[in-house]
Design a protein around this motif. Structure first.
Motif, PDB file in Angstrom:
ATOM      1  N   ARG A   1       0.843  -1.055   0.081  1.00 61.08           N
ATOM      2  CA  ARG A   1      -0.073   0.227   0.137  1.00 61.08           C
ATOM      3  C   ARG A   1       1.306   1.173  -0.469  1.00 61.08           C
ATOM      4  NH1 ARG A   1      -4.197  -0.591   4.338  1.00 61.08           N
ATOM      5  NH2 ARG A   1      -2.037  -0.388   5.702  1.00 61.08           N
ATOM      6  N   GLU A   2       0.967   2.331  -0.661  1.00 60.01           N
ATOM      7  CA  GLU A   2       1.669   2.998  -1.414  1.00 60.01           C
ATOM      8  C   GLU A   2       1.148   4.101  -0.832  1.00 60.01           C
ATOM      9  OE1 GLU A   2       3.991   3.961  -5.045  1.00 60.01           O
ATOM     10  OE2 GLU A   2       3.682   1.412  -5.662  1.00 60.01           O
ATOM     11  N   THR A   3       1.087   4.312   0.850  1.00 61.75           N
ATOM     12  CA  THR A   3       0.637   4.959   1.692  1.00 61.75           C
ATOM     13  C   THR A   3       1.752   5.789   2.260  1.00 61.75           C
ATOM     14  OG1 THR A   3       0.762   3.626   2.969  1.00 61.75           O
ATOM     15  CG2 THR A   3      -1.388   3.607   1.848  1.00 61.75           C
ATOM     16  N   THR A   4       1.713   7.110   3.091  1.00 61.78           N
ATOM     17  CA  THR A   4       2.116   7.660   3.708  1.00 61.78           C
ATOM     18  C   THR A   4       2.961   6.801   4.402  1.00 61.78           C
ATOM     19  OG1 THR A   4       0.545   9.804   4.165  1.00 61.78           O
ATOM     20  CG2 THR A   4       2.182   9.211   5.589  1.00 61.78           C
ATOM     21  N   GLN A   5       2.250   6.230   5.567  1.00 60.89           N
ATOM     22  CA  GLN A   5       2.908   5.369   6.824  1.00 60.89           C
ATOM     23  C   GLN A   5       4.040   4.958   5.393  1.00 60.89           C
ATOM     24  OE1 GLN A   5       2.688   4.252   9.569  1.00 60.89           O
ATOM     25  NE2 GLN A   5       3.609   3.409   9.238  1.00 60.89           N
TER      26      GLN A   5
ATOM     27  N   ASN B   1      10.523  -2.868   0.039  1.00 62.77           N
ATOM     28  CA  ASN B   1       9.493  -4.003  -0.664  1.00 62.77           C
ATOM     29  C   ASN B   1       7.996  -4.156  -0.406  1.00 62.77           C
ATOM     30  OD1 ASN B   1      11.737  -4.336  -2.707  1.00 62.77           O
ATOM     31  ND2 ASN B   1      12.801  -5.273  -1.522  1.00 62.77           N
ATOM     32  N   GLY B   2       8.072  -4.639   0.930  1.00 69.33           N
ATOM     33  CA  GLY B   2       6.709  -5.059   0.727  1.00 69.33           C
ATOM     34  C   GLY B   2       5.955  -3.750   1.097  1.00 69.33           C
ATOM     35  N   TRP B   3       6.550  -2.980   0.984  1.00 69.39           N
ATOM     36  CA  TRP B   3       5.019  -1.283   1.233  1.00 69.39           C
ATOM     37  C   TRP B   3       4.818  -1.488  -0.514  1.00 69.39           C
ATOM     38  CZ3 TRP B   3       2.039   0.369   4.799  1.00 69.39           C
ATOM     39  CH2 TRP B   3       2.501   0.343   6.003  1.00 69.39           C
ATOM     40  N   PHE B   4       5.648  -1.273  -1.608  1.00 73.77           N
ATOM     41  CA  PHE B   4       5.216  -0.702  -2.534  1.00 73.77           C
ATOM     42  C   PHE B   4       5.833  -1.617  -3.854  1.00 73.77           C
ATOM     43  CE2 PHE B   4       7.426   2.532   0.197  1.00 73.77           C
ATOM     44  CZ  PHE B   4       6.745   3.825   0.070  1.00 73.77           C
ATOM     45  N   ASP B   5       5.349  -0.846  -4.614  1.00 71.07           N
ATOM     46  CA  ASP B   5       5.072  -1.958  -6.176  1.00 71.07           C
ATOM     47  C   ASP B   5       6.005  -0.952  -6.891  1.00 71.07           C
ATOM     48  OD1 ASP B   5       4.930  -3.972  -7.658  1.00 71.07           O
ATOM     49  OD2 ASP B   5       3.035  -3.811  -8.318  1.00 71.07           O
ATOM     50  N   ARG B   6       4.388   0.120  -8.100  1.00 67.42           N
ATOM     51  CA  ARG B   6       4.679   0.753  -9.083  1.00 67.42           C
ATOM     52  C   ARG B   6       6.103   1.576  -8.511  1.00 67.42           C
ATOM     53  NH1 ARG B   6       2.537   6.072  -9.442  1.00 67.42           N
ATOM     54  NH2 ARG B   6       1.324   5.779  -7.112  1.00 67.42           N
ATOM     55  N   ASN B   7       5.937   2.591  -7.207  1.00 65.59           N
ATOM     56  CA  ASN B   7       7.580   3.518  -6.889  1.00 65.59           C
ATOM     57  C   ASN B   7       8.480   2.449  -5.968  1.00 65.59           C
ATOM     58  OD1 ASN B   7       6.596   5.673  -8.377  1.00 65.59           O
ATOM     59  ND2 ASN B   7       4.987   5.570  -6.710  1.00 65.59           N
ATOM     60  N   ARG B   8       8.707   0.941  -6.066  1.00 65.66           N
ATOM     61  CA  ARG B   8       9.405   0.570  -5.316  1.00 65.66           C
ATOM     62  C   ARG B   8      10.935   0.371  -6.030  1.00 65.66           C
ATOM     63  NH1 ARG B   8       8.403  -5.351  -6.436  1.00 65.66           N
ATOM     64  NH2 ARG B   8       6.508  -5.044  -4.952  1.00 65.66           N
ATOM     65  N   GLY B   9      11.044   0.957  -7.127  1.00 65.83           N
ATOM     66  CA  GLY B   9      12.440   1.077  -6.835  1.00 65.83           C
ATOM     67  C   GLY B   9      13.007   2.601  -6.400  1.00 65.83           C
ATOM     68  N   LEU B  10      11.884   3.786  -7.046  1.00 62.90           N
ATOM     69  CA  LEU B  10      12.246   4.930  -5.764  1.00 62.90           C
ATOM     70  C   LEU B  10      12.248   4.820  -4.602  1.00 62.90           C
ATOM     71  CD1 LEU B  10      12.496   8.211  -6.278  1.00 62.90           C
ATOM     72  CD2 LEU B  10       9.854   8.183  -6.317  1.00 62.90           C
ATOM     73  N   ALA B  11      11.074   4.334  -4.218  1.00 58.70           N
ATOM     74  CA  ALA B  11      11.592   4.091  -2.725  1.00 58.70           C
ATOM     75  C   ALA B  11      12.975   3.421  -1.859  1.00 58.70           C
ATOM     76  CB  ALA B  11      10.351   3.100  -1.934  1.00 58.70           C
ATOM     77  N   LEU B  12      12.878   2.490  -2.508  1.00 61.48           N
ATOM     78  CA  LEU B  12      14.577   1.715  -2.685  1.00 61.48           C
ATOM     79  C   LEU B  12      15.494   3.011  -2.505  1.00 61.48           C
ATOM     80  CD1 LEU B  12      13.767  -1.373  -3.678  1.00 61.48           C
ATOM     81  CD2 LEU B  12      14.352  -1.291  -1.718  1.00 61.48           C
ATOM     82  N   GLY B  13      15.860   3.434  -3.972  1.00 66.07           N
ATOM     83  CA  GLY B  13      16.728   4.791  -3.758  1.00 66.07           C
ATOM     84  C   GLY B  13      16.623   5.722  -2.787  1.00 66.07           C
ATOM     85  N   ILE B  14      15.799   5.827  -2.208  1.00 64.16           N
ATOM     86  CA  ILE B  14      16.054   6.780  -1.301  1.00 64.16           C
ATOM     87  C   ILE B  14      16.023   6.632   0.342  1.00 64.16           C
ATOM     88  CG2 ILE B  14      13.846   8.600   0.268  1.00 64.16           C
ATOM     89  CD1 ILE B  14      12.504   9.091  -2.657  1.00 64.16           C
TER      90      ILE B  14
END
Length: 425
Positions: free
Chosen positions: A15-19, A140-153
């Protein structure tokens, strides 16, 4: 008591939410105060002080980093299994606390080099839970569509530490002495990392499952086991690729100043050029992660890894201009920043989350091996030839071959969603 088994495509999804973004923030801070950046970026500041206090050679003190790399290479698979079994959050909090205490203990060194190395062994074992497998598993468990960006940040924490910790360490040593500096820096994981991880770092166990309130639901995460991964040819293809990539991207970093020195740059100019490396690493993490979300990862990797390949090639000429040297350092730094984001992304896409920690630990050992060999081989080549031309060309070859191997991975597997394996009243 009753039991049920079902595949639920919409039951548990990232769930790509604030959490989720708060988890990214916590991961970035956890990375920043962990085992990977703090010893690496501070040892150069402490080395002159320890040398003066105990008469140790610089080579002996830099050997502590080799000790850390060797220990991490050996224990990474086991640490991954512990993360999978006991949860990344629990491991992170305990490991941050113990790592901080171990780093503080270096301030009580007595002059015994054997004891000093022993402290590094213990610190590496107890602090291994602060390495990237812990943080990337949860992101990884929190993201799908923006997984790469989240990992990068999340992984920019190492760059932030590299930028901030050196002047802070210098100020502490100048004003309070090296023993106090060890203690204060060792407190950072405890007073900053542990509270933030406790408050913000959560694995995504969100589920909307139609069961009675008095039932307990057991959920099996998607993906393969470590044993299944080891039987998959893609595992060994990925291992070979990252052994070559890690060798080529890690080797130039500790040799960077000496590489530029062979082209007769003056020390102030070398310092200005190499200062750009850290910023390039951050750019590689964020931009590379963003691109992973939009392009098939092996093809994205091939394109991005050609950047450091060109950077290494620029340093193989008989002469190098200041502009070319700057572009080369930026290119190598950009590729170095992309490496761990790429690894985390590929493991999740091709092997899933089920035994992510254990599988990641195996690949971290591969990277530690390639990264540990690289600087030694580059240094040996310089000792024999007086330059880095041939070995830099070998690095270019490693990047090309490693990138081509990634293209053989094929399409991403189509995973079923997390599976409800039982509901017990």
């Amino acid at each position: 008591m009753k039991s049920q088994t079902a595949d639920v495509a919409s039951t548990i999804e990232p769930r790509e939410t604030t959490q989720g973004w708060l988890v990214v923030l916590a991961s970035m801070i956890g990375v920043a105060v962990g085992l990977s950046p703090i010893p690496f970026y501070t040892i150069g500041m402490f080395a002159p002080e320890l040398s003066q206090a105990f008469g140790w050679s610089f080579a002996a003190m830099m050997g502590s980093i080799a000790v850390q790399s060797g220990v991490v290479m050996l224990i990474s698979p086991g640490v991954g299994i512990v993360i999978d079994r006991y949860g990344a959050r629990n491991v992170a909090m305990v490991s941050l606390m113990l790592f901080g205490l171990c780093f503080m203990s270096l301030g009580f060194s007595t002059g015994s080099l054997t004891l000093y190395y022993g402290q590094w062994v213990v610190m590496s074992v107890l602090g291994a839970g602060t390495l990237s497998a812990t943080w990337t598993r949860v992101v990884n468990g929190w993201f799908d569509r923006n997984r790469g960006l989240a990992l990068g940040i999340a992984s920019t924490g190492t760059g932030l530490t590299g930028f901030l910790i050196k002047p802070f360490t210098a100020w502490l040593i100048l004003n309070y002495g090296w023993r106090t500096a060890f203690v204060v820096i060792g407190m950072l994981p405890i007073v900053i990392g542990v509270p933030i991880v406790f408050r913000l770092f959560r694995e995504n166990h969100a589920a909307v499952i139609d069961v009675a309130p008095d039932e307990t639901v057991i959920v099996e995460e998607y993906g393969v086991t470590l044993r299944q991964a080891l039987r998959d040819p893609r595992f060994w293809l990925l291992a070979a690729a990252f052994l070559l990539i890690a060798f080529a991207l890690t080797a130039p970093t500790p040799n960077m100043e000496n590489i530029l020195k062979t082209f007769h740059f003056e020390l102030p100019q070398i310092a200005r050029i190499t200062a750009s490396f850290g910023l390039a690493v951050i750019a590689g993490r964020v931009i590379g992660g963003w691109l992973l979300d939009r392009i098939w990862a092996p093809l994205c990797a091939f394109g991005i890894l050609m950047v450091p390949a060109v950077g290494s090639w620029l340093l193989t000429g008989s002469t190098v201009s200041p502009t070319s040297a700057l572009l080369a350092i930026l290119a190598i730094g950009f590729g170095a920043g992309f490496e761990f984001d790429l690894l985390a992304y590929l493991i999740n896409r091709y092997f899933g989350q089920r035994h992510y920690g254990a599988i990641y630990g195996c690949f971290y050992a591969v990277i530690a091996l390639g990264g540990g060999l690289g600087p030694v081989v580059y240094g040996f080549s310089f000792d024999r030839t007086g330059n880095y031309h041939a070995v830099l060309l070998s690095g270019v070859g490693c990047l090309i071959v490693g990138s081509l191997l990634l293209l053989l991975l094929g399409p991403y597997p189509r995973w079923a969603a997390n599976r409800v394996i039982s509901a017990i009243a």
